[in-house]
Design an enzyme around this catalytic site. Structure first.
Site, PDB file in Angstrom:
ATOM      1  N   ASP A  93      -2.142   9.165 -10.579  1.00  0.00           N
ATOM      2  CA  ASP A  93      -2.162   8.264 -11.702  1.00  0.00           C
ATOM      3  C   ASP A  93      -0.711   7.655 -12.146  1.00  0.00           C
ATOM      4  O   ASP A  93      -0.282   6.537 -12.375  1.00  0.00           O
ATOM      5  CB  ASP A  93      -3.164   8.595 -12.804  1.00  0.00           C
TER       6      ASP A  93
ATOM      7  N   ASN B 179      -2.855  12.755  -3.795  1.00  0.00           N
ATOM      8  CA  ASN B 179      -3.952  13.030  -4.723  1.00  0.00           C
ATOM      9  C   ASN B 179      -4.524  14.469  -4.556  1.00  0.00           C
ATOM     10  O   ASN B 179      -4.908  15.259  -5.339  1.00  0.00           O
ATOM     11  CB  ASN B 179      -4.965  11.890  -4.786  1.00  0.00           C
TER      12      ASN B 179
ATOM     13  N   ASP C 273      -4.859   2.065  -4.135  1.00  0.00           N
ATOM     14  CA  ASP C 273      -3.301   2.413  -4.167  1.00  0.00           C
ATOM     15  C   ASP C 273      -2.733   1.130  -3.423  1.00  0.00           C
ATOM     16  O   ASP C 273      -1.552   1.190  -2.707  1.00  0.00           O
ATOM     17  CB  ASP C 273      -2.924   3.542  -3.340  1.00  0.00           C
TER      18      ASP C 273
ATOM     19  N   ASP D  78       0.834  -1.061   0.131  1.00  0.00           N
ATOM     20  CA  ASP D  78      -0.110   0.160  -0.086  1.00  0.00           C
ATOM     21  C   ASP D  78       0.972   1.162   0.084  1.00  0.00           C
ATOM     22  O   ASP D  78       1.714   1.171   0.679  1.00  0.00           O
ATOM     23  CB  ASP D  78      -0.888   0.142   1.213  1.00  0.00           C
TER      24      ASP D  78
END
Length: 193
Positions: free
Chosen positions: A74, A65, A100, A57
């Site tokens: 991305d 983000n 993620d 993770d």
């Protein structure tokens, strides 16, 4: 007629690939992972070889983000997938598990070797993602590991759940580390920078 059949076959093959692949990372999606997990677990238990699972993770991904935008997020996901892919053998399997999170299956791999693979990936994430995060530190990765031989899960899903539990302990203990499920209860084996 022959050309139409070829075009139809190519279209069908493209649709099958799209249905099995995460569009952003190029790794398999969770549905395909579930199929491969079940098959790998059954083979490992039948033939008595080890199967390790790494649940990975990205640390602070939501904040990334929120501050730099989803396009940067991305790019970080795509870069992470490439780092993972570059550290695996053809017999290994990696999938985007969701958001993620990534999951990796390493057949015929002991816990020690799985930790080495996880450590290589974890160390490569920071420099690989720093170009996208506009910082020297990049983004870090937490990893939880479970093993068929060491942890003796009762099912394929239990193997993943054990790795996931170890991942949450890694997150709770400061992130950017690897935690092994077997040692959560006592003194966990932790690898940090």
């Amino acid at each position: 007629m022959r050309l139409k059949n070829i075009a139809l076959e190519q279209s069908l093959q493209k649709l099958q690939t799209m249905a099995a692949t995460d569009h952003l990372t190029g790794l398999s999606n969770r549905r395909i992972f579930a199929e491969i997990l079940e098959q790998s677990y059954n083979e490992a238990t039948r033939y008595k070889f080890d199967l390790t699972c790494l649940m990975c993770d990205l640390d602070h991904y939501k904040a990334l983000n929120d501050t730099l935008g989803h396009q940067v997020g991305d790019k970080v996901l795509m870069t992470t997938a490439e780092v993972i892919r570059s550290n695996l053998r053809s017999s290994d399997h990696a999938s985007r598990y969701g958001g993620d999170e990534f999951v990796i299956l390493l057949p015929h791999t002991s816990m020690d070797k799985a930790m080495s693979v996880g450590e290589r990936i974890r160390r490569q994430i920071v420099p690989a993602t720093s170009q996208h995060t506009q910082t020297k530190t990049g983004i870090t990765l937490s990893i939880g590991i479970s093993s068929l031989k060491v942890d003796q899960p009762a099912s394929a899903d239990a193997l993943v759940a054990m790795a996931d539990r170890a991942l949450y302990v890694a997150k709770d203990r400061g992130k950017n580390c690897i935690i092994v499920f077997d040692e959560i209860g006592a003194t966990p084996q932790t690898i940090t920078v």
